[in-house]
Each structure stands twice: as structure tokens, then as C-alpha cells.
Design an enzyme around this catalytic site. Structure first.
Site, PDB file in Angstrom:
ATOM      1  N   ASP A  15      32.691  38.717  50.052  1.00 51.74           N
ATOM      2  CA  ASP A  15      33.025  40.264  50.569  1.00 51.74           C
ATOM      3  C   ASP A  15      32.252  41.145  49.121  1.00 51.74           C
ATOM      4  O   ASP A  15      32.565  40.789  47.911  1.00 51.74           O
ATOM      5  CB  ASP A  15      34.202  40.750  49.977  1.00 51.74           C
ATOM      6  CG  ASP A  15      34.363  42.393  50.458  1.00 51.74           C
ATOM      7  OD1 ASP A  15      32.921  42.658  51.157  1.00 51.74           O
ATOM      8  OD2 ASP A  15      35.249  43.022  50.528  1.00 51.74           O
ATOM      9  N   HIS A  63      40.624  44.594  46.794  1.00 49.91           N
ATOM     10  CA  HIS A  63      41.332  44.481  48.082  1.00 49.91           C
ATOM     11  C   HIS A  63      42.782  43.619  48.201  1.00 49.91           C
ATOM     12  O   HIS A  63      42.963  43.068  47.024  1.00 49.91           O
ATOM     13  CB  HIS A  63      41.212  42.593  49.190  1.00 49.91           C
ATOM     14  CG  HIS A  63      39.653  41.875  49.046  1.00 49.91           C
ATOM     15  ND1 HIS A  63      38.941  41.260  49.109  1.00 49.91           N
ATOM     16  CD2 HIS A  63      39.329  43.075  49.248  1.00 49.91           C
ATOM     17  CE1 HIS A  63      37.526  41.586  49.253  1.00 49.91           C
ATOM     18  NE2 HIS A  63      37.449  42.647  49.309  1.00 49.91           N
ATOM     19  N   SER A  85      39.068  40.513  44.583  1.00 44.88           N
ATOM     20  CA  SER A  85      40.204  40.230  44.985  1.00 44.88           C
ATOM     21  C   SER A  85      40.729  39.943  44.320  1.00 44.88           C
ATOM     22  O   SER A  85      41.520  40.226  42.987  1.00 44.88           O
ATOM     23  CB  SER A  85      39.390  39.850  46.673  1.00 44.88           C
ATOM     24  OG  SER A  85      40.666  39.186  47.666  1.00 44.88           O
ATOM     25  N   THR A  86      41.315  38.148  44.816  1.00 42.08           N
ATOM     26  CA  THR A  86      42.480  37.433  44.174  1.00 42.08           C
ATOM     27  C   THR A  86      42.252  37.608  42.532  1.00 42.08           C
ATOM     28  O   THR A  86      40.734  36.840  42.371  1.00 42.08           O
ATOM     29  CB  THR A  86      42.110  36.125  44.783  1.00 42.08           C
ATOM     30  OG1 THR A  86      41.826  36.258  45.770  1.00 42.08           O
ATOM     31  CG2 THR A  86      43.568  35.667  43.957  1.00 42.08           C
ATOM     32  N   MET A  89      38.059  35.505  46.549  1.00 42.77           N
ATOM     33  CA  MET A  89      37.877  34.848  47.160  1.00 42.77           C
ATOM     34  C   MET A  89      36.527  35.048  48.278  1.00 42.77           C
ATOM     35  O   MET A  89      37.072  35.979  48.907  1.00 42.77           O
ATOM     36  CB  MET A  89      39.684  34.103  47.636  1.00 42.77           C
ATOM     37  CG  MET A  89      39.264  32.759  48.989  1.00 42.77           C
ATOM     38  SD  MET A  89      40.720  32.161  49.780  1.00 42.77           S
ATOM     39  CE  MET A  89      41.007  33.573  50.470  1.00 42.77           C
TER      40      MET A  89
END
Length: 349
Positions: free
Chosen positions: A287, A191, A165-166, A284
Site C-alpha cells: 500500500d 493503518h 503501517s507496521t 508490510m
């Protein structure tokens, strides 16, 4: 302690919308706004914000030029506010390569879920940015490029699964660029909203020995290829007529996301089992932890990005704490760990 944010945008309307959205929950304070990078430079010195939101298209100096200077001279967490166009997508990915933590697509009249959904997503990204290790990453950027691994020598039917993600745009690039052209199929859940994943895949394709594409429904998964989950679609792996294929669906959000890393990893655990290897990278939230645990329980080798090398040590931390990770490694060592595990599979076959 509230998170101090400086909003940089030449549109008075966008500055007002972002200020209103960020101030909603009380834990984020907009300490100032700036109309262009020249204005922003002075305000960063005076206000010392924790996070900066930055538009790309601005007068006096392009947002990318400003970002590059900022990361060199005063590394600060930056969230880009980007337009949903092909050009916007390319520039946004360049911004992430230059050191921006994350981005949001500017809200439009037809924004799915409306302005409230946009605001909630923006606040989450600001919180993640505030916790990110931008200074550590900037210091580590001068590392010499790692030499790509020559061969994967992986057995037929094996697969690599990656979730992030991030900070994942850079982390995925670091892993994929070291994987050899003969490695097994790679499936990736990052993401990212619709409209950006095709450009992300094309950018990776330019930088890697693998052929990197945006996943399409029922596409056969071939060795030497990597498949990026399409924004706003879940990616699953299934086997039909003995062949691994991609399945794309728009069913419910999972772990708050679509694409969801849990959905991808869970399908890999069921379909590929011990012939898979998996990596969970910076991001973050949680998931991917559940899906990676399913992979490990099914006999797959799993690795998590180490805290020191992760821009946001959220997803890898939860996966580690829940026993989903066989070992942790810095991002530049992950490709090597995956290939070694694949070669062990071959010798055991």
C-alpha cells in the site's frame, strides 16, 4: 519453517481463540500459552518463540511493565492484543512506544466482519512481526534526540503527505517531532482501526510542535497542523474555493486497507502535484507504492524509509522497486529531506 508463537493472556477463552486462529494456515505454530507475565517469562526462556502475543490487563504484572522489561533484556517481536476502549487505546500506543511491533483489537460480539476477518488480520500481523527488525531497533533506541528543524520556509499551497503501517506509530512520531511549527499542512495515513486514531493524534500532539488532530470531513488543511486519517475511513485531499481540505469517505478498501496510503497519495498527486512532498515509512505489503509513484510522476519530491531504519521494510521496498522514491533515508533524516525539498520549492517559486 513455521513461525513459533507464545500466546500470553489471562483469559482461557482468548487463549483458545488466538491459538485456533493462528494455527489455521499451517505456517504459524503456537508453541505455548501463558496466563501471566511471570509464567510468560519462564516459557520465553524455554520455548524461544519468534513472536509473543501479549494482553495488557493481566494479574501479577501489567503487560506494559512486562513488555518494557522484555524489550530491555531480550528484544522479541510482540503483538499486543488490546481492548477497544479509550484506556485500551492509550495503553496500546504506549506499548508501541515501548517497542511492541503491532496490535490487534480483541474480537467482540459486534466485531465487523466477524471472527474470520479478525483471524486473517492477526495472522498477517504475526507474519510481519516475525520479519521485523526488533533487535536492530532496540539497539538504535539509545540514539540522542535529533534537534527539531527551526523553519520550513515553505511556499503557500505546499503539502506534506506521509504513509505508514507496521512500526509506523514510532516512525511517524520520529518524523513529526522534528518538523517545525510553521511547516505546511501534513496529511497522514497510518493503518490503524477505528477507535485508536483519535488517541494516536492526541499523543502526537503532545510530542510535536505541530497541532496534530484526527482528520474530519471538509476540514480546511492549515499550515502548522497535521491530520491523521480516521480509522476505517479513507482520507483524501481536495481543493475547493482555492483552499485545500480533507475529505473522509468509507468507500471500498484499497490495497486491502481503509485508510489506504494509495488513496491519500493519489489524491495529493492530483490536487497538489509538484507542490507536495511525500514519505513512505515502515510497513508490510505494498500500500502506498502506486500512490507515491503518482506523486513522483506529478513532480513531487518523494522519500522512502531506508531498510536499516525500518521495522518492516515492506512498503518502502516496493515503493523503491517501482520507482516511486526519489531517495531513501533513515527515519531520523526524513524530516530534514522533506523540509529541504520544500525550501527548494520556495526558491523556485
Amino acid at each position: 519453517m513455521s513461525i513459533k508463537v507464545l500466546v500470553v493472556d489471562d483469559s482461557a477463552l482468548i487463549r483458545e481463540v488466538l491459538t485456533r486462529m493462528l494455527s489455521r494456515d499451517g505456517d504459524i505454530e503456537v508453541v505455548g500459552t501463558a496466563t501471566d507475565p511471570i509464567d510468560a517469562r519462564e516459557k520465553i526462556k524455554v520455548l524461544n518463540p519468534d513472536v509473543v502475543t501479549l494482553d495488557i490487563e493481566m494479574p501479577n504484572m501489567n503487560g506494559l511493565q512486562f513488555l518494557e522489561k522484555l524489550m530491555r533484556l531480550r528484544p522479541t517481536p510482540v503483538v499486543m492484543v488490546s481492548t477497544l476502549t479509550t484506556k485500551g487505546a492509550s495503553e496500546t500506543l504506549l506499548a508501541l512506544e515501548l517497542g511492541a511491533v503491532d496490535f490487534v483489537a480483541k474480537p467482540s460480539a459486534e466485531f465487523a466482519g466477524g471472527i474470520e476477518v479478525f483471524g486473517a488480520g492477526l495472522r498477517d500481523k504475526i507474519r510481519a512481526a516475525a520479519r521485523s527488525d526488533v533487535r536492530g531497533r532496540a539497539a538504535g533506541r539509545a540514539e540522542p534526540a535529533k534537534v527539531p528543524i527551526k523553519t520550513a520556509a515553505a511556499p503557500e499551497g505546499s503539502l506534506i503527505a506521509i504513509g505508514a503501517s507496521t512500526g509506523g506509530v514510532e516512525a511517524i512520531r520520529a518524523v513529526l517531532s522534528q518538523l517545525p511549527a510553521d511547516c505546511p499542512p501534513v496529511v497522514i495515513a497510518q493503518h490503524m482501526p477505528a477507535g485508536f486514531t483519535a488517541r494516536f493524534a492526541a499523543r502526537l500532539d503532545e510530542l510535536c510542535a505541530l497541532k496534530v488532530v484526527e482528520a474530519e470531513d471538509r476540514l480546511p488543511l492549515l499550515p502548522g497542523h497535521a491530520y491523521v486519517a480516521r480509522g476505517d475511513y479513507h482520507l483524501r485531499v481536495e481543493r475547493t474555493s482555492g483552499q485545500l481540505k480533507a475529505r473522509l469517505t468509507q468507500d471500498e478498501l484499497e490495497s486491502g486497507h481503509r485508510p489506504s496510503v494509495d488513496v491519500l497519495f493519489g489524491s495529493v498527486a492530483r490536487t497538489v502535484g509538484p507542490m507536495a512532498v511525500g514519505a513512505i515509512l515502515t510497513g508490510m505489503g505494498r500500500d502506498g507504492a502506486r500512490g507515491l509513484k503518482q506523486m513522483r510522476d506529478a513532480g513531487a519530491f518523494t522519500v522512502g524509509q531506508s531498510q536499516a531504519s525500518a521495522l518492516v521494510y515492506g512498503m518502502p521496498r516496493v515503493a523503491f522497486e517501482e520507482g516511486a522514491v526519489v531517495e531513501q533515508a533513515p527515519v531520523e533524516a526524513i524530516a530534514g529531506r522533506l523540509v529541504t525539498a520544500l525550501m527548494r520549492l520556495r526558491s523556485a517559486a
